[in-house]
Enzyme design. Structure first.
Site, short mmCIF file in Angstrom:
data_model
loop_
_atom_site.label_atom_id
_atom_site.label_comp_id
_atom_site.label_asym_id
_atom_site.label_seq_id
_atom_site.Cartn_x
_atom_site.Cartn_y
_atom_site.Cartn_z
CG ASP A 1 -4.87 -8.25 -4.71
OD1 ASP A 1 -5.06 -7.67 -3.64
OD2 ASP A 1 -5.76 -8.92 -5.29
N GLY B 1 0.78 -1.04 -0.09
CA GLY B 1 -0.17 0.00 0.07
C GLY B 1 0.64 1.24 0.12
CE1 TYR C 1 -9.49 1.60 8.57
CE2 TYR C 1 -10.47 3.44 9.79
CZ TYR C 1 -9.28 2.78 9.35
OH TYR C 1 -8.13 3.34 9.32
CB ILE D 1 -3.84 -2.70 -6.08
CG1 ILE D 1 -4.66 -3.56 -6.98
CG2 ILE D 1 -4.46 -1.34 -5.87
CD1 ILE D 1 -4.88 -5.05 -6.44
CB ILE E 1 -2.63 11.21 8.67
CG1 ILE E 1 -2.63 9.99 9.65
CG2 ILE E 1 -1.29 11.46 8.53
CD1 ILE E 1 -1.90 10.02 11.18
N1 SER Z 1 -8.51 8.64 9.01
C1 SER Z 1 -9.27 7.50 9.20
C2 SER Z 1 -10.39 7.73 8.65
O1 SER Z 1 -10.83 8.63 8.52
C3 SER Z 1 -9.31 7.02 10.50
O2 SER Z 1 -8.15 6.13 10.92
O3 SER Z 1 -11.14 6.67 8.38
#
Ligand code: SER
Length: 317
Positions: A53, A9, A143, A36, A173
């Site tokens: 992949d 990634g 997630y 990928i 981030i």
């Molecule tokens: N930055 C991520 C998100 O917003 C959180 O880990 O999904």
């Protein structure tokens, strides 16, 4: 002897800058970037690159054998907003890629793994302020569920199979190189781009949504640091809380206005508001600070200045 590293990634928001940093430290030829596709040509052309992949165990295994890899950074994932649109795809990618690298490490072919978790492991029942390291984790996004389950598996592989896997719970981030994709915290990157390009931004989160965030340089530093400490110093093998700054869309807009006085912001919350509302507003990362001396360098003002300076160069060279 220097490590031989594979980044899975590598074209993503964090992968791009992590690859560059690891190459500075270990040498270009000791860091194999993979993704990928070849969407980030600058990165693809900067050193060894493999199309890979993350869901394909044999492809990862073959790549590790042919490049004599001993360390993997698994940065491929579907993030929170995309995960809500494609739940099964998020489960498939986020879980299977993790099992693949954990299982390679179980055979001792791989000596060390970095796998990121997230503030998304927390949920609406978690204490929102200064969220402790050990607390209620009842995530309500796909997630978040993949990160929570992933953390349990990391700890399990460490305890049962002595797999040296290390992890941190990244907050949102913020960076000016590769764009983030599909996250709930992405507004805090988009806002800087739009401020430079159009002088205005429509936020998909409401003005008072307080979330934990971090400038990319701090995130890279944390990642390098946790991978550099002696294994015995780490007391957490699920994932470390990590914190730098917490702010709202209103706060970030005000910090931009201090540099671009005509900048304006409007608010139009969408489905991502519910995700943001389920996450903490600030994180207690004292265990990371104690175990491996974690500390951050960037506050909101410094980050805004860095973002605007760099994006100005990009859009108005
Ligand atoms: N930055 C991520 C998100 O917003 C959180 O880990 O999904």
């Amino acid at each position: 002897m220097s490590s031989k590293i594979l980044i899975i990634g590598a074209c993503g928001q964090i992968g791009t800058e992590l690859t560059t940093k690891l190459r500075e430290i270990h040498g270009v030829d000791n860091v194999v970037a993979s993704d990928i596709n070849t969407r980030n040509l600058e990165l693809v052309n900067a050193g060894p690159f493999v199309i890979l992949d993350a869901k394909n165990f044999n492809a990862i295994k073959d790549c590790c054998i042919s490049h004599k890899i001993d360390t993997i950074y698994l940065m491929a994932a579907l993030l929170s907003a995309t995960g809500e649109k494609y739940p099964m795809e998020a489960w498939d990618l986020n879980m299977n890629s993790l099992f693949h690298v954990l299982n390679l490490a179980k055979t001792k072919q791989i000596k060390k793994i970095f796998w990121p978790s997230s503030i998304a492991v927390f949920g609406p029942t978690t204490p929102r302020e200064h969220t402790p390291q050990h607390t209620i984790c009842e995530p309500t996004t796909v997630y978040g569920i993949t990160k929570q389950v992933g953390e349990r598996w990391c700890e399990y592989y460490y305890n049962k199979y002595d797999v040296d896997v290390r992890s941190i719970r990244y907050p949102g981030i913020i960076s000016h190189k590769a764009m983030p994709g599909g996250g709930t915290t992405d507004y805090a990157v988009e806002i800087y781009h739009e401020a430079i390009k159009k002088g205005k931004y429509e936020s998909f989160l409401s003005e008072k949504t307080h979330l934990p965030m971090m400038f990319m340089d701090d995130a890279i530093k944390a990642t390098i640091d946790i991978m550099s400490v002696p294994s015995k110093d780490l007391t957490i093998r699920s994932s470390y809380n990590l914190s730098a700054i917490s702010f709202t869309p209103e706060d970030i807009a005000n910090s931009i206005k201090a540099e671009i006085p005509h900048f304006t912001i409007t608010y139009k919350p969408d489905f991502r508001q519910e995700i943001a509302d389920s996450w903490p507003s600030s994180i207690d990362d004292s265990v990371a600070r104690k175990d491996w001396n974690w500390s951050h360098d960037f506050n909101l003002e410094r980050m805004t200045s860095e973002m605007l300076t760099n994006l100005n160069k990009k859009y108005k060279p």
